[in-house]
Scaffold this motif. Structure first.
Motif, short mmCIF file in Angstrom:
data_model
loop_
_atom_site.label_atom_id
_atom_site.label_comp_id
_atom_site.label_asym_id
_atom_site.label_seq_id
_atom_site.Cartn_x
_atom_site.Cartn_y
_atom_site.Cartn_z
N MET A 1 46.46 42.66 35.92
CA MET A 1 47.32 43.46 36.66
C MET A 1 48.43 42.81 36.95
SD MET A 1 45.83 45.71 40.15
CE MET A 1 45.90 44.41 41.18
N ARG A 2 49.64 43.51 37.20
CA ARG A 2 50.89 43.02 37.68
C ARG A 2 51.40 43.31 38.71
NH1 ARG A 2 56.43 42.49 34.10
NH2 ARG A 2 55.49 40.81 33.38
N VAL A 3 51.91 42.78 39.84
CA VAL A 3 52.35 43.04 40.83
C VAL A 3 53.83 42.66 41.04
CG1 VAL A 3 52.29 42.94 43.42
CG2 VAL A 3 50.32 42.89 42.27
N GLU A 4 54.78 43.57 41.09
CA GLU A 4 56.31 43.14 41.25
C GLU A 4 56.79 43.40 42.69
OE1 GLU A 4 58.16 44.98 37.15
OE2 GLU A 4 56.17 46.04 38.01
N ILE A 5 57.59 42.41 43.05
CA ILE A 5 58.08 42.40 44.51
C ILE A 5 59.54 42.24 44.35
CG2 ILE A 5 57.99 41.39 46.78
CD1 ILE A 5 55.05 40.12 45.81
N ALA A 24 46.35 38.86 51.67
CA ALA A 24 45.55 39.91 50.79
C ALA A 24 45.06 39.41 49.68
CB ALA A 24 46.15 41.29 50.90
N LEU A 25 46.13 38.92 48.76
CA LEU A 25 45.83 38.35 47.47
C LEU A 25 44.83 37.37 47.44
CD1 LEU A 25 46.41 38.87 44.53
CD2 LEU A 25 48.40 37.02 44.69
N ALA A 26 44.75 36.59 48.29
CA ALA A 26 43.82 35.13 48.28
C ALA A 26 42.48 35.72 48.72
CB ALA A 26 44.10 34.40 49.70
N ALA A 27 42.22 36.96 49.27
CA ALA A 27 40.89 37.37 49.48
C ALA A 27 40.69 38.49 48.33
CB ALA A 27 40.79 38.12 50.74
N PHE A 28 41.46 38.52 47.37
CA PHE A 28 40.92 39.75 46.22
C PHE A 28 40.28 39.28 45.17
CE2 PHE A 28 42.53 42.20 42.72
CZ PHE A 28 41.90 43.26 42.89
N PRO A 29 38.98 39.64 45.02
CA PRO A 29 38.09 39.11 43.83
C PRO A 29 38.56 38.73 42.73
CG PRO A 29 36.96 40.77 45.24
CD PRO A 29 38.73 40.96 45.53
N HIS A 30 39.72 39.55 42.43
CA HIS A 30 40.47 39.28 40.86
C HIS A 30 41.82 38.79 41.12
CE1 HIS A 30 36.98 42.06 39.88
NE2 HIS A 30 37.32 42.93 40.77
N ARG A 31 41.80 37.91 41.88
CA ARG A 31 43.29 37.32 42.26
C ARG A 31 43.73 36.34 41.13
NH1 ARG A 31 39.47 35.33 45.47
NH2 ARG A 31 38.84 32.86 45.19
N ASP A 32 42.80 35.85 40.34
CA ASP A 32 43.23 35.09 39.06
C ASP A 32 43.85 35.96 37.92
OD1 ASP A 32 42.66 32.89 40.50
OD2 ASP A 32 40.40 32.71 39.93
N VAL A 185 55.28 47.08 43.86
CA VAL A 185 54.78 47.67 42.89
C VAL A 185 53.75 47.09 42.09
CG1 VAL A 185 55.48 48.98 40.75
CG2 VAL A 185 57.46 48.72 42.70
N LEU A 186 52.58 47.95 41.94
CA LEU A 186 51.21 47.47 41.54
C LEU A 186 51.10 48.21 40.21
CD1 LEU A 186 51.12 47.13 44.83
CD2 LEU A 186 48.72 46.81 44.35
N ASP A 187 51.08 47.46 39.11
CA ASP A 187 50.82 47.93 37.60
C ASP A 187 51.46 49.08 37.55
OD1 ASP A 187 49.27 46.35 36.25
OD2 ASP A 187 47.61 47.32 36.74
N ARG A 188 52.95 49.33 38.01
CA ARG A 188 53.77 50.40 37.80
C ARG A 188 53.24 51.92 37.97
NH1 ARG A 188 59.10 49.57 35.89
NH2 ARG A 188 59.35 47.35 36.40
N LEU A 205 45.45 46.71 46.43
CA LEU A 205 44.90 45.81 45.36
C LEU A 205 43.69 46.57 44.82
CD1 LEU A 205 45.71 42.21 46.59
CD2 LEU A 205 46.85 43.35 44.47
N ASP A 206 42.74 46.77 45.69
CA ASP A 206 41.57 47.51 45.35
C ASP A 206 41.78 48.76 44.54
OD1 ASP A 206 40.00 45.63 46.43
OD2 ASP A 206 39.76 46.38 48.35
N GLN A 207 42.77 49.41 44.94
CA GLN A 207 42.83 50.93 44.53
C GLN A 207 43.42 50.54 42.97
OE1 GLN A 207 44.79 53.66 46.88
NE2 GLN A 207 44.79 55.27 45.55
N ALA A 208 44.59 49.85 42.98
CA ALA A 208 45.18 49.52 41.64
C ALA A 208 44.39 49.29 40.69
CB ALA A 208 46.32 49.00 41.81
N TRP A 209 43.40 48.09 41.11
CA TRP A 209 42.53 47.66 40.04
C TRP A 209 41.39 48.51 39.74
CZ3 TRP A 209 42.39 42.83 37.67
CH2 TRP A 209 41.13 42.48 37.04
#
Length: 250
Positions: A1-5, A24-32, A185-188, A205-209
Motif C-alpha cells: 500500500m502506498r501513502v502519499e503525503i 499510527a504507522l508504527a502500530a500498524f500490523p502491515h507497516r512493512d 492520500v492512501l492508495d489513491r 490505514l486499517d480501512q485502506a488496507w
C-alpha cells in the motif's frame, strides 16, 4: 500500500501531523508493506527567494492578526508539538520560500534519502536557532542526510533542477482537491486532511488496507463457468505455497 503525503517545510501542522501519522504507522500490523512518499506543496508559492522575514511578522501581515494573537498561536503550536515529543521554537524563527527545499527533497528521493532530509529540514526550521533559508545551511543538511554536498550545491545553483517535479506534485495536489496541508492520500482511494490524531490515521490505514483491490481468478477451462470465482469451489491449477508444492497424484 502506498501513502502519499503532501506537505510544506514551513507548515507547523505538517511537522506535527507527520509525527502523528508515524505513530499510527508504527502500530500498524502491515507497516512493512506500506510505502510512504512525500510530495511537494508550497504554502507561499511564488515568494521571492530573498524575501525572508520573522514568522510573527509574516503572520501579522498575511493574516491580519495582532502580534499578541500571532504569539498565542505559536505558543499553542509549541504545546501541540511538545505533546508529540517534538522540539519547537515559538519565537525567533524565519519564514521564506521553500521551493529550493522541495527541489532538494526530489533530489534526495532519487537517491533514497528523502525521509532523512525531510526530518532534518523540519527540525532545522522549527527547533534550531540558525535559519534554514540559506543555501549553505541546506547543503549542510543535505550532507547530514547522507547526500553528496557538492551535488546538493549544484542542485541549488540551478533553479530549474527538479523544479518540474515540484510543480507536478503541486498540480496533482490541486487535481486531488487539496487546498491545504498536510494532505494524506492512501492508495489513491482515501484522503485524510490535516494533522489528525494518531487514532484517525490508524483507522484510515486499517480501512485502506482492508479495501485494497483483490485479484479475480480466471477460469482455467476445466469446469468452472466463465467469470466464476474459483476460490469458492471451482477448479484451480496446481500451486506452491508455504507448506510446499502440490504433487500430481496421477
Amino acid at each position: 500500500m502506498r501513502v502519499e503525503i503532501w506537505s510544506d517545510i514551513a507548515c507547523p501542522w505538517c511537522y506535527v501531523g507527520k509525527a502523528r501519522f508515524e505513530k499510527a504507522l508504527a502500530a500498524f500490523p502491515h507497516r512493512d508493506e506500506v510505502e510512504v512518499v512525500h510530495r511537494s506543496f508550497e504554502l507561499d508559492p511564488g515568494r521571492a527567494k530573498d524575501d525572508i522575514q520573522p514568522v510573527i511578522t509574516m503572520l501579522t501581515r498575511k493574516y491580519g492578526m495582532s502580534e499578541a494573537q500571532a504569539e498565542a498561536g505559536e505558543d499553542n503550536l509549541g504545546a501541540q508539538a511538545a505533546a508529540e515529543g517534538l522540539p519547537y521554537r515559538t519565537r525567533g524563527r524565519d519564514h521564506g520560500s521553500t521551493f529550493d527545499m522541495h527541489r532538494l527533497l526530489h533530489f534526495a528521493r532519487e537517491r533514497g534519502r528523502q525521509t532523512e532530509l525531510l526530518d532534518l529540514l523540519y527540525r532545522a526550521n522549527f527547533a534550531e536557532e540558525r535559519s534554514v533559508y540559506d543555501d549553505e545551511r541546506l547543503v549542510e543538511l543535505a550532507a547530514a542526510a547522507g547526500l553528496d554536498a557538492d551535488a546538493a550545491r549544484r542542485v541549488l545553483a540551478d533553479p530549474e533542477a527538479y523544479a518540474d517535479g515540484v510543480r507536478a506534485d503541486e498540480r496533482e495536489a490541486a487535481q486531488l482537491g487539496a487546498t491545504g496541508v498536510p494532505f494524506f492520500v492512501l492508495d489513491r482511494a482515501y484522503g485524510v486532511s490535516g494533522a489528525q490524531p494518531a487514532e484517525v490515521f490508524a483507522r484510515a490505514l486499517d480501512q485502506a488496507w482492508g479495501e485494497r483491490p483483490r485479484l479475480k481468478p480466471v477460469d482455467g477451462g476445466s469446469g468452472a463457468a466463465d467469470g466464476q470465482d474459483t476460490r469458492d469451489g471451482g477448479d484451480a491449477g496446481e500451486v506452491c505455497g508455504p507448506d510446499g508444492c502440490a504433487v500430481p497424484q496421477h
